[in-house]
Design an enzyme around this catalytic site. Sequence first.
Site, mmCIF file in Angstrom:
data_model
loop_
_atom_site.group_PDB
_atom_site.id
_atom_site.type_symbol
_atom_site.label_atom_id
_atom_site.label_comp_id
_atom_site.label_asym_id
_atom_site.label_seq_id
_atom_site.Cartn_x
_atom_site.Cartn_y
_atom_site.Cartn_z
ATOM 1 N N ARG A 179 0.808 -1.206 0.000
ATOM 2 C CA ARG A 179 0.000 0.000 0.000
ATOM 3 C C ARG A 179 0.854 1.274 0.000
ATOM 4 O O ARG A 179 0.500 2.269 -0.640
ATOM 5 C CB ARG A 179 -0.859 -0.042 1.272
ATOM 6 C CG ARG A 179 -2.206 0.546 1.091
ATOM 7 C CD ARG A 179 -2.884 0.677 2.445
ATOM 8 N NE ARG A 179 -3.970 1.627 2.294
ATOM 9 C CZ ARG A 179 -5.232 1.265 2.182
ATOM 10 N NH1 ARG A 179 -5.568 0.000 2.219
ATOM 11 N NH2 ARG A 179 -6.168 2.179 2.026
ATOM 12 N N GLU A 222 11.726 -23.525 22.088
ATOM 13 C CA GLU A 222 12.275 -22.199 21.763
ATOM 14 C C GLU A 222 12.637 -21.475 23.053
ATOM 15 O O GLU A 222 12.012 -21.719 24.089
ATOM 16 C CB GLU A 222 11.241 -21.382 20.999
ATOM 17 C CG GLU A 222 10.849 -22.001 19.671
ATOM 18 C CD GLU A 222 9.858 -21.118 18.918
ATOM 19 O OE1 GLU A 222 10.336 -20.303 18.121
ATOM 20 O OE2 GLU A 222 8.655 -21.242 19.142
ATOM 21 N N ASP A 265 -0.499 -22.288 16.556
ATOM 22 C CA ASP A 265 0.725 -21.702 16.007
ATOM 23 C C ASP A 265 1.726 -22.770 15.556
ATOM 24 O O ASP A 265 2.424 -22.588 14.563
ATOM 25 C CB ASP A 265 1.374 -20.807 17.079
ATOM 26 C CG ASP A 265 2.571 -20.019 16.558
ATOM 27 O OD1 ASP A 265 2.439 -19.409 15.490
ATOM 28 O OD2 ASP A 265 3.630 -20.020 17.218
ATOM 29 N N HIS A 269 3.333 -27.174 11.817
ATOM 30 C CA HIS A 269 4.709 -27.687 11.810
ATOM 31 C C HIS A 269 4.844 -29.075 12.453
ATOM 32 O O HIS A 269 5.444 -29.986 11.886
ATOM 33 C CB HIS A 269 5.657 -26.725 12.538
ATOM 34 C CG HIS A 269 5.571 -25.302 12.074
ATOM 35 N ND1 HIS A 269 5.372 -24.959 10.764
ATOM 36 C CD2 HIS A 269 5.660 -24.127 12.756
ATOM 37 C CE1 HIS A 269 5.354 -23.633 10.660
ATOM 38 N NE2 HIS A 269 5.518 -23.113 11.855
HETATM 39 C C1 BG6 Z 1 6.416 -19.849 13.269
HETATM 40 C C2 BG6 Z 1 5.653 -19.563 14.522
HETATM 41 O O1 BG6 Z 1 5.582 -20.439 12.312
HETATM 42 O O2 BG6 Z 1 7.493 -20.727 13.566
HETATM 43 C C3 BG6 Z 1 6.565 -18.984 15.585
HETATM 44 O O3 BG6 Z 1 4.596 -18.654 14.248
HETATM 45 C C4 BG6 Z 1 7.769 -19.847 15.795
HETATM 46 O O4 BG6 Z 1 5.866 -18.794 16.811
HETATM 47 C C5 BG6 Z 1 8.431 -20.197 14.477
HETATM 48 O O5 BG6 Z 1 8.666 -19.133 16.630
HETATM 49 C C6 BG6 Z 1 9.524 -21.228 14.679
HETATM 50 O O6 BG6 Z 1 10.249 -21.370 13.485
HETATM 51 P P1 BG6 Z 1 11.790 -21.770 13.472
HETATM 52 O O7 BG6 Z 1 12.110 -21.904 12.024
HETATM 53 O O8 BG6 Z 1 12.518 -20.679 14.163
HETATM 54 O O9 BG6 Z 1 11.869 -23.070 14.234
#
Ligand code: BG6
Length: 482
Positions: free
Chosen positions: A51, A215, A234, A239
């Site tokens: 935008r 994490e 999330d 994943h």
């Molecule tokens: C993202 C999530 O899809 O993946 C995040 O929204 C997360 O919350 C991230 O931190 C982790 O990805 P990676 O590649 O750092 O393991």
Amino acid sequence: MVSRVIPVDDFDLVIFGATGDLARRKILPGLFRRYLAEQIPADARIIGAARTRQSDAEFRTETAAAIHEFMGAPVDKARLAEFLDHLCYVAVDARGADGWPELADKMRPGLVHAFYFSVAPALFGDIAERLVSHKIADDDSRVVVEKPFGRDLATARALNATLARYFHESQIYRIDHYLGKETVQNLMAVRFANILFEPLWNAQYVDHVQITVAETVGVGGRGEYYDHSGAIRDMVQNHMMQLLCLIAMEPPYHFDPDAVRDEKLKVIRALEPLGAGDIVRGQYAAGPDGPGYLDDAENQDLRTESFVALKVNVANWRWTGTPFYLRTGKRLRARTSEIVVTFKEPPHSIFDEAVPRPNQLVIKLQPNEGMHLTVMIKEPGPGGMRLVQVPLDMSFADALGKDGAEMPDAYERLIMDVIRGNQTLFMRGDEVEAAWAWTDPIIQEWEAGPARPEPYDPGSSGPEEALRLLHRDNRRWREIRA
Ligand code: BG6
């Protein structure tokens, strides 16, 4: 060993949301890395669209700043300047008429046309409709969409239906960046390019599987998104589910997009509904190094989970009787993602002095990508047959040398797959819907009840209750360490 760069055809890649966070952090630096690897053809063009009104020169300056900030390595200024020559910019109004004719003028016929929707899902329909009505996209174009792909089955179905109004499934690339990680793809290589593991890869020989994505970061700064999401939406629905699929799926008949995705879909459909007590939710408390989740989210009433652990059963011939334990969380002891396959104990021990311990295959996704297999050997020295467990180690960096150590970022690989027209590492619409169909009842039951997540100490392995999830089955989690 030198990694091979397979050239791609000339392309026009339009990035909607080109001034946003994902474009700055991942997409543009990823494209620059591919440029450095000589994979971006001389005639390729990257068209930023958003935008904000700005000139090509301003967009290039912004992109240079993003690349300096997020490359994680010193940047070769001359090469960066060459790369920036491939960039241009158009201001478009996703919900209005501005900018679309200008974008149409920029597209060059006969090249690969890809459109990256790095925008809120609420805009997918508006953008798709304009791409088609202005004849910017056609039946050969590709569109790339990001997570979150819906927040439940109903919204995912609606998004699929919206995209299907304008594009065929073969044109839609739904990104789950975990599938772009080198070691995640290695799971398929390890399983299906070796004879060693597959005969043992079933409930008869595998005691259980653990998948951990831990994490150290909190949710500070992204509270607004995360509060409405939580760890299940999330991380688990996408994943973790993809990792589970790659571990549990049957061998596809060929490494071909639909053959792979058919097998993944069968795994998701075979997931049993969660049993009572098979899930633990946690929320990080405040600690000496920082605020707790509720402070990060600035709302003391939130019941959003920043940690979740689950025991999942895959109800099919191969896996019935072998539980899969999944856990993921923020602000844990270390940043590490790994899959641990624990085999059963030998049926009978011939040694009086010691009982053999089960073999474990540990697949480390990040950091320090690699694999090791624990085996029992005799402890050296006289004095009887004493057994010790040792790892047969393979760090990819050691085994493959410098090029092996330089793992490309997931986005680099995935964007080049879009240009090549290879959907193997992207989620198909039915896969995403099946994943939501399994997760929806888990989320609904939680949202309907009064319970709160268990607090856990930052820097720990999560709440105590998660440890008990395995203890009650006489098992234990592998320690979280980098
Ligand atoms: C993202 C999530 O899809 O993946 C995040 O929204 C997360 O919350 C991230 O931190 C982790 O990805 P990676 O590649 O750092 O393991």
